[in-house]
Design a protein around this motif. Structure first.
Motif, PDB file in Angstrom:
ATOM      1  N   ILE A   3       0.850  -1.183   0.000  1.00  0.00           N
ATOM      2  CA  ILE A   3       0.000   0.000   0.000  1.00  0.00           C
ATOM      3  C   ILE A   3       0.892   1.241   0.000  1.00  0.00           C
ATOM      4  O   ILE A   3       1.696   1.434   0.907  1.00  0.00           O
ATOM      5  N   VAL A   5       1.223   5.426  -0.073  1.00  0.00           N
ATOM      6  CA  VAL A   5       0.496   6.591   0.417  1.00  0.00           C
ATOM      7  C   VAL A   5       0.951   7.815  -0.381  1.00  0.00           C
ATOM      8  O   VAL A   5       2.138   8.097  -0.469  1.00  0.00           O
ATOM      9  N   ASP A   6      -0.014   8.520  -0.953  1.00  0.00           N
ATOM     10  CA  ASP A   6       0.279   9.673  -1.810  1.00  0.00           C
ATOM     11  C   ASP A   6      -0.186  10.993  -1.199  1.00  0.00           C
ATOM     12  O   ASP A   6      -0.614  11.899  -1.912  1.00  0.00           O
ATOM     13  N   LYS A  36       2.364   9.641   6.034  1.00  0.00           N
ATOM     14  CA  LYS A  36       2.812  10.171   4.740  1.00  0.00           C
ATOM     15  C   LYS A  36       4.009   9.406   4.189  1.00  0.00           C
ATOM     16  O   LYS A  36       4.108   9.185   2.983  1.00  0.00           O
ATOM     17  N   GLY A  38       4.696   6.301   4.650  1.00  0.00           N
ATOM     18  CA  GLY A  38       4.433   4.874   4.433  1.00  0.00           C
ATOM     19  C   GLY A  38       4.879   3.973   5.556  1.00  0.00           C
ATOM     20  O   GLY A  38       4.998   2.764   5.358  1.00  0.00           O
ATOM     21  N   LEU A  48      -8.805   8.948   7.922  1.00  0.00           N
ATOM     22  CA  LEU A  48      -8.851   8.952   6.458  1.00  0.00           C
ATOM     23  C   LEU A  48      -9.962   9.878   5.963  1.00  0.00           C
ATOM     24  O   LEU A  48      -9.761  10.655   5.028  1.00  0.00           O
ATOM     25  N   LEU A  63      -4.383   6.647  -1.221  1.00  0.00           N
ATOM     26  CA  LEU A  63      -3.860   5.288  -1.041  1.00  0.00           C
ATOM     27  C   LEU A  63      -3.959   4.523  -2.343  1.00  0.00           C
ATOM     28  O   LEU A  63      -4.952   4.625  -3.062  1.00  0.00           O
ATOM     29  N   ARG A  64      -2.937   3.733  -2.636  1.00  0.00           N
ATOM     30  CA  ARG A  64      -2.992   2.859  -3.811  1.00  0.00           C
ATOM     31  C   ARG A  64      -2.232   1.573  -3.522  1.00  0.00           C
ATOM     32  O   ARG A  64      -1.311   1.552  -2.699  1.00  0.00           O
ATOM     33  N   TRP A  65      -2.650   0.515  -4.173  1.00  0.00           N
ATOM     34  CA  TRP A  65      -2.036  -0.791  -3.990  1.00  0.00           C
ATOM     35  C   TRP A  65      -0.953  -0.998  -5.035  1.00  0.00           C
ATOM     36  O   TRP A  65      -1.149  -0.708  -6.216  1.00  0.00           O
TER      37      TRP A  65
END
Length: 85
Positions: A3, A5-6, A36, A38, A48, A63-65
């Motif tokens: 995961i 974190v952006d 931030k 990660g 969130l 968030l992205r996988w």
């Protein structure tokens, strides 16, 4: 960790500092930095939601996988997968 974190991307788009975001969300700058960068193991949905409200975005913007890299898989097997459930 798969995961990513952006938050930093959204901060740049909104021209907002980490300190300002932390204050508006109601968390410490140190805790925001952990998230931030990660290093967080979890994030509360309330946190969130507050981040999304302040940054005017969706959770998927923050968030992205990403699939594990082969190097991370090799490290997990060396350590016995201690960092995996």
């Amino acid at each position: 960790m798969p995961i990513a974190v952006d938050i930093d991307v959204m901060l740049a788009r909104r021209k907002m500092s980490v300190g300002e975001l932390a204050e508006r969300v109601g968390i410490t700058p140190a805790n925001l930095a952990v998230l931030k960068n990660g290093r967080a193991k979890a994030v509360r949905f309330t946190t969130l939601a507050a981040l999304c409200e302040v940054l005017e975005c969706q959770p998927g913007d923050l968030l992205r996988w990403e699939p594990d890299s082969p190097d991370e898989d090799a490290q997990a097997s060396v350590t016995g997968g201690a960092d995996r459930p």
